[in-house]
Design a protein around this motif. Structure first.
Motif, PDB file in Angstrom:
ATOM      1  N   ALA A 128       0.830  -1.207   0.000  1.00  0.00           N
ATOM      2  CA  ALA A 128       0.000   0.000   0.000  1.00  0.00           C
ATOM      3  C   ALA A 128       0.861   1.251   0.000  1.00  0.00           C
ATOM      4  O   ALA A 128       0.565   2.224  -0.719  1.00  0.00           O
ATOM      5  CB  ALA A 128      -0.925  -0.012   1.209  1.00  0.00           C
ATOM      6  N   LEU A 129       1.939   1.259   0.795  1.00  0.00           N
ATOM      7  CA  LEU A 129       2.849   2.397   0.799  1.00  0.00           C
ATOM      8  C   LEU A 129       3.545   2.571  -0.543  1.00  0.00           C
ATOM      9  O   LEU A 129       3.734   3.699  -1.019  1.00  0.00           O
ATOM     10  CB  LEU A 129       3.896   2.223   1.910  1.00  0.00           C
ATOM     11  CG  LEU A 129       3.457   2.518   3.330  1.00  0.00           C
ATOM     12  CD1 LEU A 129       4.559   2.164   4.313  1.00  0.00           C
ATOM     13  CD2 LEU A 129       3.075   3.978   3.484  1.00  0.00           C
ATOM     14  N   TYR A 130       3.924   1.471  -1.149  1.00  0.00           N
ATOM     15  CA  TYR A 130       4.603   1.548  -2.440  1.00  0.00           C
ATOM     16  C   TYR A 130       3.667   2.107  -3.512  1.00  0.00           C
ATOM     17  O   TYR A 130       4.077   2.930  -4.345  1.00  0.00           O
ATOM     18  CB  TYR A 130       5.105   0.167  -2.851  1.00  0.00           C
ATOM     19  CG  TYR A 130       5.941   0.169  -4.112  1.00  0.00           C
ATOM     20  CD1 TYR A 130       7.293   0.479  -4.066  1.00  0.00           C
ATOM     21  CD2 TYR A 130       5.377  -0.137  -5.350  1.00  0.00           C
ATOM     22  CE1 TYR A 130       8.065   0.488  -5.221  1.00  0.00           C
ATOM     23  CE2 TYR A 130       6.130  -0.132  -6.509  1.00  0.00           C
ATOM     24  CZ  TYR A 130       7.475   0.184  -6.435  1.00  0.00           C
ATOM     25  OH  TYR A 130       8.236   0.209  -7.581  1.00  0.00           O
ATOM     26  N   LEU A 131       2.415   1.684  -3.502  1.00  0.00           N
ATOM     27  CA  LEU A 131       1.464   2.202  -4.471  1.00  0.00           C
ATOM     28  C   LEU A 131       1.224   3.694  -4.273  1.00  0.00           C
ATOM     29  O   LEU A 131       1.150   4.456  -5.243  1.00  0.00           O
ATOM     30  CB  LEU A 131       0.134   1.444  -4.361  1.00  0.00           C
ATOM     31  CG  LEU A 131       0.126  -0.010  -4.848  1.00  0.00           C
ATOM     32  CD1 LEU A 131      -1.223  -0.651  -4.541  1.00  0.00           C
ATOM     33  CD2 LEU A 131       0.412  -0.086  -6.337  1.00  0.00           C
ATOM     34  N   CYS A 132       1.111   4.127  -3.016  1.00  0.00           N
ATOM     35  CA  CYS A 132       0.858   5.546  -2.740  1.00  0.00           C
ATOM     36  C   CYS A 132       2.063   6.417  -3.077  1.00  0.00           C
ATOM     37  O   CYS A 132       1.898   7.594  -3.422  1.00  0.00           O
ATOM     38  CB  CYS A 132       0.490   5.736  -1.270  1.00  0.00           C
ATOM     39  SG  CYS A 132      -1.049   4.947  -0.775  1.00  0.00           S
ATOM     40  N   SER A 133       3.258   5.865  -2.978  1.00  0.00           N
ATOM     41  CA  SER A 133       4.465   6.671  -3.164  1.00  0.00           C
ATOM     42  C   SER A 133       4.933   6.726  -4.602  1.00  0.00           C
ATOM     43  O   SER A 133       5.662   7.644  -4.972  1.00  0.00           O
ATOM     44  CB  SER A 133       5.599   6.120  -2.280  1.00  0.00           C
ATOM     45  OG  SER A 133       5.210   6.100  -0.920  1.00  0.00           O
ATOM     46  N   THR A 134       4.560   5.762  -5.419  1.00  0.00           N
ATOM     47  CA  THR A 134       5.111   5.684  -6.772  1.00  0.00           C
ATOM     48  C   THR A 134       4.085   5.899  -7.871  1.00  0.00           C
ATOM     49  O   THR A 134       4.477   6.155  -9.012  1.00  0.00           O
ATOM     50  CB  THR A 134       5.755   4.306  -7.004  1.00  0.00           C
ATOM     51  OG1 THR A 134       4.775   3.270  -6.841  1.00  0.00           O
ATOM     52  CG2 THR A 134       6.880   4.076  -5.998  1.00  0.00           C
ATOM     53  N   THR A 135       2.811   5.820  -7.571  1.00  0.00           N
ATOM     54  CA  THR A 135       1.792   5.891  -8.615  1.00  0.00           C
ATOM     55  C   THR A 135       1.749   7.285  -9.228  1.00  0.00           C
ATOM     56  O   THR A 135       1.735   8.293  -8.520  1.00  0.00           O
ATOM     57  CB  THR A 135       0.419   5.528  -8.042  1.00  0.00           C
ATOM     58  OG1 THR A 135       0.499   4.232  -7.447  1.00  0.00           O
ATOM     59  CG2 THR A 135      -0.621   5.493  -9.141  1.00  0.00           C
TER      60      THR A 135
END
Length: 507
Positions: free
Chosen positions: A343-350
């Protein structure tokens, strides 16, 4: 403080391991003596956390924080590890530091810059998105713009509430000379940063201090549009005008943005910046880097701790994205379950394009492409069963707390006596250069060299009432002299420090 342990040799080994990314060496040293995580160098007072953050070694950063390293430790220049990570664009390190509740509102001693200034000056838009995450509410785009929409109804109370919001105060915080993050992003031509900062309530009409600014070639009292005109990026000027910037705003020298563009040879901006311009300015949608569910994902990750980010029990559901960790969060709306790290990766890179059908500011679910506004924690996990690391459980209070801000501004290390105690010959081994990489090219034409000031003196040209020929002759010598130095925001001593710091960090 770390030098008082009497193990400087082991501390220097840890510094070398943190700088070179040697995880095995760093773990071995910390297993023998965990107090080495608080070690600091004698010259610049840099901890191993500073070196690991500046080089982007995220695993070593997490290792140091788990062993008790101070996430808000300062070096000789007052810079934290968060500032180093934002300067070089290491967003994963920024994310790890935010999990340990680093203080994003701290400023350095040289020019009062926050981590937001370090990220904006080099155009690291992902770092900008992470740094402001604690100030952005988890909700729809209408919630973020609620005060802005009410401000358009010409209400003075709503306008005052908008200017005093924590998000607006942090984004519009001024550094030396009154330069904000929007000024720096507009000057260097980073359109993505400018668009994101404007969506985060950056003041398009903010001016630098009238009593002087370190960027004296643009002039005191300049707006972000003056800085964008100096930088020469057409798209930055267009979005500033679309968000309410005025072509008629004058700085303390009486210069319009058009005059600044002419003095720096940005002739392609003259039709747009002319006071009588009839060019249509396009309307820009919300930034594609705006991530509204980031705050909820960060809060859940802080509550669960780092151990739950890497381990999974046998009876827990496995995340369908990474197939490694247990599901901890659920997406609002579609209710698909993910692990908190995904979830953090999606929020930070999208990076969502403007023509996407999902609501602005949301991120698409990786399983059904539904727009996610925020994440919720699954009820199967109780906080009592989670064992937090020592350094995460003893983290500082929330940065939005007023007492924390008052305590931070009253630190004794910022007193004049403390600053006087430091010797001017000492230098920071990591960095101490305010506003690095802000050199402005003489001309950015792709089709050929633009006419310089010498050729324009003999060429017939229309005289502007705000930019006459004597003004050009007066600023010509100063402009040519200052552009020889790659650092245009500090004195000669800091420029020499920058060269020494870069040689040290790249060794």
């Amino acid at each position: 403080m770390g030098n008082s342990f009497g193990c400087s040799a082991s501390g220097e080994r840890l510094v070398s391991a943190a700088r070179d990314g040697d995880f095995v060496e760093a773990k071995m040293l910390l297993d023998c003596n965990p107090c080495l995580a608080k070690y600091s160098t004698f010259g610049g007072l840099n901890s191993p956390l500073h070196f690991a953050a500046s080089k982007g070694h995220n695993e070593i950063v997490a290792l140091l924080l788990e062993n008790g390293a101070d996430v808000n430790s300062r070096n000789y220049c007052g810079q934290t590890a968060l500032m180093q990570a934002c300067r070089y664009g290491h967003w994963e390190v920024v994310q790890s530091l935010l999990l340990f509740r680093c203080n994003v509102t701290r400023t350095d001693y040289l020019s009062g810059r926050t981590a937001l200034h370090f990220a904006a000056v080099n155009g690291h838009v992902r770092c900008v998105r992470l740094v402001v995450a604690d100030f952005v509410p988890s909700g729809s785009i209408e919630t973020l713009y609620a005060v802005t929409i009410s401000d358009r109804s010409d209400g003075s109370n709503n306008k005052l509430k908008y200017e005093q919001s924590p998000l607006s105060k942090f984004v519009n915080k001024a550094a030396d000379g009154g330069i904000t993050a929007l000024h720096m992003a507009a000057l260097n031509g980073y359109f993505d940063c400018v668009q994101l900062l404007l969506d985060l309530h950056a003041n398009v009409s903010s001016v630098t201090f009238h009593y002087g600014t370190s960027m004296d070639l643009i002039g005191a009292g300049s707006t972000p549009l003056h800085y964008a005109a100096c930088g020469g990026n057409l798209k930055c000027c267009q979005i500033l005008l679309a968000r309410g910037a005025s072509r008629l705003s004058q700085n303390c020298n009486g210069w319009l943005p058009l005059d600044v563009a002419r003095m720096w040879g940005r002739h392609w901006l003259e039709p747009l910046l002319s006071p009588n311009s009839d060019l249509s300015v396009p309307m820009f949608p919300p930034s594609s880097y705006l991530s509204l569910p980031l705050t909820s994902a960060l809060n859940i990750a802080r509550e669960c701790g780092l151990q739950s980010l890497t381990t999974a029990s046998d009876d827990a559901d496995i995340c369908a994205v990474c197939l490694e960790r247990a599901c901890i969060v659920a997406a609002e709306g579609c209710a698909h379950e993910l692990c908190v790290r995904c979830a953090l990766y999606l929020c930070s890179t999208t990076n969502i394009p403007s023509e996407s059908p999902i609501p602005p500011g949301s991120i698409p679910c990786p399983l059904c492409r539904h727009g996610i506004i925020y994440f919720v924690k699954l009820p199967c996990l109780s906080s009592k069963d989670i064992k937090l690391p020592l350094s995460l459980s003893l983290c500082s209070p929330c940065i939005l707390h007023h007492k924390e801000q008052e305590q931070d501004t009253s630190e004794t290390i910022d007193s004049p006596d403390t600053r006087k105690h430091h010797s001017s010959d000492m230098f920071c081994p990591v960095t101490c250069s305010p506003f690095p990489s802000a050199a402005i090219p003489f001309c950015t034409c792709n089709e050929g060299p633009c006419p310089n000031f010498e050729s324009r003196e003999n060429a017939p040209q229309e005289e502007s009432p705000h930019c006459s020929q004597p003004v050009l002759e007066k600023t010509e010598d100063m402009r040519l002299e200052k552009t020889k130095c790659s650092n245009m925001f500090w004195g000669r001593r800091s420029y020499n420090r920058e060269n020494r710091c870069n040689a040290e960090i790249n060794a």
